[in-house]
Design a protein around this motif. Structure first.
Motif, PDB file in Angstrom:
ATOM      1  N   ILE A   3       0.863  -1.177   0.000  1.00 24.05           N
ATOM      2  CA  ILE A   3       0.000   0.000   0.000  1.00 24.05           C
ATOM      3  C   ILE A   3       0.904   1.233   0.000  1.00 24.05           C
ATOM      4  N   SER A   4       0.659   2.140  -0.931  1.00 27.17           N
ATOM      5  CA  SER A   4       1.491   3.343  -1.000  1.00 27.17           C
ATOM      6  C   SER A   4       0.789   4.562  -0.420  1.00 27.17           C
ATOM      7  N   GLN A   5      -0.553   4.659  -0.631  1.00 28.86           N
ATOM      8  CA  GLN A   5      -1.292   5.823  -0.142  1.00 28.86           C
ATOM      9  C   GLN A   5      -2.701   5.423   0.273  1.00 28.86           C
ATOM     10  N   LEU A   6      -3.255   6.192   1.209  1.00 29.98           N
ATOM     11  CA  LEU A   6      -4.657   6.096   1.578  1.00 29.98           C
ATOM     12  C   LEU A   6      -5.276   7.445   1.239  1.00 29.98           C
TER      13      LEU A   6
ATOM     14  N   PHE B  32      -8.281  10.001   1.227  1.00 37.84           N
ATOM     15  CA  PHE B  32      -9.534  10.391   1.872  1.00 37.84           C
ATOM     16  C   PHE B  32     -10.062  11.647   1.191  1.00 37.84           C
ATOM     17  N   SER B  33     -11.297  11.956   1.469  1.00 38.90           N
ATOM     18  CA  SER B  33     -11.814  13.257   1.068  1.00 38.90           C
ATOM     19  C   SER B  33     -11.151  14.310   1.934  1.00 38.90           C
ATOM     20  N   GLY B  34     -10.393  15.189   1.284  1.00 40.85           N
ATOM     21  CA  GLY B  34      -9.721  16.234   2.045  1.00 40.85           C
ATOM     22  C   GLY B  34      -8.230  16.026   2.206  1.00 40.85           C
ATOM     23  N   GLY B  35      -7.711  14.908   1.738  1.00 33.25           N
ATOM     24  CA  GLY B  35      -6.268  14.727   1.847  1.00 33.25           C
ATOM     25  C   GLY B  35      -5.813  13.306   1.610  1.00 33.25           C
ATOM     26  N   VAL B  36      -4.503  13.163   1.544  1.00 34.03           N
ATOM     27  CA  VAL B  36      -3.861  11.875   1.278  1.00 34.03           C
ATOM     28  C   VAL B  36      -2.949  11.529   2.439  1.00 34.03           C
ATOM     29  N   VAL B  37      -3.004  10.274   2.861  1.00 33.77           N
ATOM     30  CA  VAL B  37      -2.119   9.792   3.921  1.00 33.77           C
ATOM     31  C   VAL B  37      -1.056   8.902   3.286  1.00 33.77           C
ATOM     32  N   GLU B  38       0.195   9.307   3.387  1.00 33.12           N
ATOM     33  CA  GLU B  38       1.298   8.495   2.889  1.00 33.12           C
ATOM     34  C   GLU B  38       1.579   7.379   3.888  1.00 33.12           C
ATOM     35  N   VAL B  39       1.831   6.195   3.362  1.00 34.87           N
ATOM     36  CA  VAL B  39       2.088   5.047   4.242  1.00 34.87           C
ATOM     37  C   VAL B  39       3.299   5.289   5.125  1.00 34.87           C
ATOM     38  N   SER B  40       4.274   5.996   4.593  1.00 40.38           N
ATOM     39  CA  SER B  40       5.482   6.264   5.380  1.00 40.38           C
ATOM     40  C   SER B  40       5.178   7.087   6.633  1.00 40.38           C
ATOM     41  N   ASP B  41       4.058   7.837   6.618  1.00 38.15           N
ATOM     42  CA  ASP B  41       3.680   8.645   7.779  1.00 38.15           C
ATOM     43  C   ASP B  41       2.817   7.875   8.770  1.00 38.15           C
TER      44      ASP B  41
ATOM     45  N   ASN C 150     -27.883  -0.362   0.539  1.00 35.87           N
ATOM     46  CA  ASN C 150     -26.672   0.316   0.046  1.00 35.87           C
ATOM     47  C   ASN C 150     -26.337   1.553   0.882  1.00 35.87           C
ATOM     48  N   ASP C 151     -26.368   1.379   2.191  1.00 36.05           N
ATOM     49  CA  ASP C 151     -26.073   2.481   3.103  1.00 36.05           C
ATOM     50  C   ASP C 151     -24.659   2.388   3.686  1.00 36.05           C
ATOM     51  N   PHE C 152     -23.732   1.832   2.938  1.00 34.66           N
ATOM     52  CA  PHE C 152     -22.354   1.755   3.416  1.00 34.66           C
ATOM     53  C   PHE C 152     -21.711   3.143   3.386  1.00 34.66           C
ATOM     54  N   THR C 153     -20.634   3.282   4.134  1.00 35.58           N
ATOM     55  CA  THR C 153     -19.865   4.532   4.185  1.00 35.58           C
ATOM     56  C   THR C 153     -18.476   4.291   3.619  1.00 35.58           C
ATOM     57  N   ILE C 154     -18.106   5.076   2.618  1.00 30.64           N
ATOM     58  CA  ILE C 154     -16.762   4.959   2.038  1.00 30.64           C
ATOM     59  C   ILE C 154     -15.737   5.420   3.067  1.00 30.64           C
ATOM     60  N   LEU C 155     -14.759   4.576   3.336  1.00 30.84           N
ATOM     61  CA  LEU C 155     -13.700   4.916   4.285  1.00 30.84           C
ATOM     62  C   LEU C 155     -12.552   5.626   3.576  1.00 30.84           C
ATOM     63  N   CYS C 156     -11.959   4.968   2.599  1.00 30.70           N
ATOM     64  CA  CYS C 156     -10.856   5.559   1.834  1.00 30.70           C
ATOM     65  C   CYS C 156     -10.579   4.716   0.604  1.00 30.70           C
ATOM     66  N   VAL C 157      -9.728   5.228  -0.260  1.00 28.96           N
ATOM     67  CA  VAL C 157      -9.250   4.497  -1.429  1.00 28.96           C
ATOM     68  C   VAL C 157      -7.793   4.109  -1.174  1.00 28.96           C
ATOM     69  N   LEU C 158      -7.493   2.827  -1.291  1.00 33.32           N
ATOM     70  CA  LEU C 158      -6.121   2.348  -1.112  1.00 33.32           C
ATOM     71  C   LEU C 158      -5.428   2.268  -2.466  1.00 33.32           C
ATOM     72  N   GLN C 159      -4.218   2.781  -2.534  1.00 29.27           N
ATOM     73  CA  GLN C 159      -3.401   2.662  -3.741  1.00 29.27           C
ATOM     74  C   GLN C 159      -2.265   1.680  -3.468  1.00 29.27           C
ATOM     75  N   PHE C 160      -2.063   0.754  -4.401  1.00 29.95           N
ATOM     76  CA  PHE C 160      -1.010  -0.251  -4.279  1.00 29.95           C
ATOM     77  C   PHE C 160       0.022  -0.036  -5.371  1.00 29.95           C
ATOM     78  N   ARG C 161       1.239  -0.385  -5.054  1.00 23.37           N
ATOM     79  CA  ARG C 161       2.281  -0.357  -6.085  1.00 23.37           C
ATOM     80  C   ARG C 161       3.427  -1.271  -5.671  1.00 23.37           C
ATOM     81  N   ASN C 162       4.219  -1.642  -6.679  1.00 16.58           N
ATOM     82  CA  ASN C 162       5.477  -2.328  -6.408  1.00 16.58           C
ATOM     83  C   ASN C 162       6.526  -1.259  -6.136  1.00 16.58           C
TER      84      ASN C 162
END
Length: 568
Positions: free
Chosen positions: A213-216, A218-227, A375-387
């Protein structure tokens, strides 16, 4: 490849045959768990996903459809989801898989130095007058003969450039061998100095085999995995960890390491954040399960906790998961209803990830069972993967570039991931585009040669196409090196002037067809630095050898003439 019977369709009937009875034109029927028994032209597919890692190097299973640019399944792939039918195009040794095994190993071997050649007879004839002169000068036959033999030995040593090359090769390669770098012969080491172009595979060479996972997002910002998750509120951080730790198809902790690569990446991320997966699986009782399928493109797991109650976790294709959600979570932990602004943001995130070749999935959650229907789920975040890139890749590319050596990327991976890897490593100019195996099939050899002058990125290549590109480069009087680690690199490694692979993290086929084995990609720096030193020293030594021969003849025969005149 397999002893299992193969299912084919013949005259409207489904029958099974042995692999040896399979012929070109037969229609093979595939389903989950089957190994592809031949090279097939796909004619029907339903949610078909195939693991092609061994042949193409693609880490994740590839979705295949009849409308693809190249709807071909290659022998050696394994169907992980869905079903399909394909017409046999090639069997046995004529398949891409078979072509690799057909390659014969040609050992460079250690060349033998010829201490005496036919042209050396002229030296003996030319130098014989020195023998009586030396006997007269020393006044002793034995001493004169000894001086003559000593001078002859010095001459022969200086004359034999092959011997100097071997001695210099051994001297410069000794430190490399102490570092664990292995050469099939000293000739292989010397051929490195003449390399004009290097072809790199992607997965396992430029990038690691491990998906992370490289990034998470969210609405309003990105969380770097390194942080880490330190900038998230407690609830959001806890939901991310639970989603990564529990949303997978593995019911038993002991089987986690054999799970899907993305599942392993999520679990590893949760563990890095302090999650104890085995303990969590004991405390959270799995009460609901909707497995991932190629058709639905998402999965849901329901867990019951003694104090927390029931929690439903969803993950899957971002475009599909969004249709099951009415709310989203912001970076600061607020829950809001999905509106037009969020949909635009969400779509931009997913599209940008697709263009950059990064795999993405969306995490969502619900705390009541009614969400499954409404269909009342709540989106948490989008995960980005990379090598991740291998350490030192850019240093290697920059160094060989400074030596005037061009670099190309030859991979079976997707064009998007190939462009990303080339951009990160510094190979070529990304804005010059890329070529795929399907494109090469529609081009003549002359057109491919012309395109190779400008294009440095080649994706979705079969093993034989990698070998073809190396051959076309060699036809332009180019000395080519290939760096590969997989079964699919076998042909290219075999036909290259010098093949590089890895001592540990390589397939047996790759090691078999390589002349140089290194520990890691950074070792190429040491190899090319040593080869560059060899080239400079060898050039200097050739000049010194020529000067020695001229001075040698001048002194010997000048002395001979002086001595004869003095005696008279």
């Amino acid at each position: 490849m397999t002893a299992d019977p193969i299912t084919i369709e013949k005259n409207g009937n489904i029958i099974t045959v042995d692999e040896s009875d399979l012929g070109v034109g037969d229609v093979v029927v595939l389903q989950t768990g089957d190994e592809v028994p031949a090279d097939l032209a796909l004619i029907q597919a339903s949610g078909l996903e195939v693991d092609t890692f061994e042949l193409t190097g693609e880490l994740l299973p590839v979705g295949v459809g009849v409308d693809d640019d190249d709807p071909t399944l290659y022998k050696g792939g394994r169907v992980v989801r869905g079903s399909g039918k394909g017409i046999v195009r090639a069997v046995g040794a004529k398949t891409e898989y078979g072509k690799v095994f057909q390659q014969e190993v040609s050992s460079l071997g250690e060349e033998r130095v010829k201490w005496f050649a036919k042209q050396d007879i002229w030296w003996l004839i030319f130098s014989l007058p020195l023998l009586p002169l030396l006997i007269l000068f020393t006044d002793r036959v034995v001493l004169g003969l000894s001086c003559y033999l000593l001078l002859s030995a010095v001459f022969f040593f200086m004359k034999h450039g092959d011997l100097h090359q071997q001695l210099l090769s051994r001297l410069l390669s000794t430190s490399l061998k102490h570092s664990g770098i292995m050469f099939s012969s000293m000739k292989a080491f010397r051929e490195v100095k003449d390399i004009d172009l290097i072809c790199f595979d992607k997965t396992g060479v430029l990038t690691t085999r491990e998906t992370k996972i490289s990034q998470l997002v969210f609405s309003g910002g990105v969380v770097e995995v390194s942080d880490g998750l330190k900038n998230l509120d407690a609830f959001t951080s806890d939901m991310v960890i639970k989603s990564c730790a529990l949303t997978h198809d593995t019911w038993f902790y002991e089987r986690i390491d054999s799970g899907h690569p993305l599942d392993r990446a999520m679990i590893r991320f949760a563990q890095e954040q302090g999650a104890k997966i085995d303990r969590m699986l004991e405390v959270y009782d799995r009460v609901y399960d909707q497995p991932f399928s190629s058709e639905s493109r998402y999965m849901i797991c329901g867990y019951k906790h003694p104090q927390e109650g029931v929690l439903y976790l969803m993950k899957g294709d971002p475009k599909i998961v969004r249709t099951h959600c009415r709310f989203f979570t912001t970076l600061n932990g607020e829950t809001k209803k999905i509106g037009a602004d969020y949909l635009i943001h969400y779509r931009n995130v997913v599209n940008e990830s697709d263009r950059s070749g990064h795999k993405t999935i969306t995490l969502a959650y619900a705390t009541n069972k009614s969400a499954l229907e409404s269909n009342d789920f709540t989106i948490l975040c989008v995960l980005q993967f990379r090598n991740t890139m291998q350490p030192g890749v850019s240093d290697v590319i920059n160094y060989v570039s400074d030596l005037g050596i061009r670099s190309l990327l030859l991979t079976g991976d997707s064009p998007e991931s190939a462009v990303w890897a080339a951009e990160q490593s510094g190979i070529g100019k990304v804005d010059q585009g890329y070529l795929t195996g399907a494109m090469l099939n529609r081009m003549s050899f002359n057109e491919i040669r012309r395109q190779m002058r400008y294009c440095a990125i080649f994706a979705r290549l079969s093993p034989s196409q990698k070998g073809l590109l190396v051959r076309l480069l060699q036809n332009r009087q180019t000395n080519v090196a290939m760096v590969g680690d997989g079964f699919n690199d076998g042909i290219a490694l075999k036909v290259a002037d010098v093949g590089f692979s890895f001592r540990q993290e390589s397939s047996p086929i790759a090691r078999k067809f390589s002349q140089v084995l290194v520990n890691e990609i950074r070792d190429l720096l040491a190899v090319f630095q040593a080869a560059h030193r060899y080239r400079r020293i060898a050039a200097w030594f050739r000049v010194m050898r020529l000067m020695f021969m001229v001075v040698f003849y001048a002194i010997i025969y000048g002395w001979g003439m002086w001595y004869l005149m003095t005696v008279k």
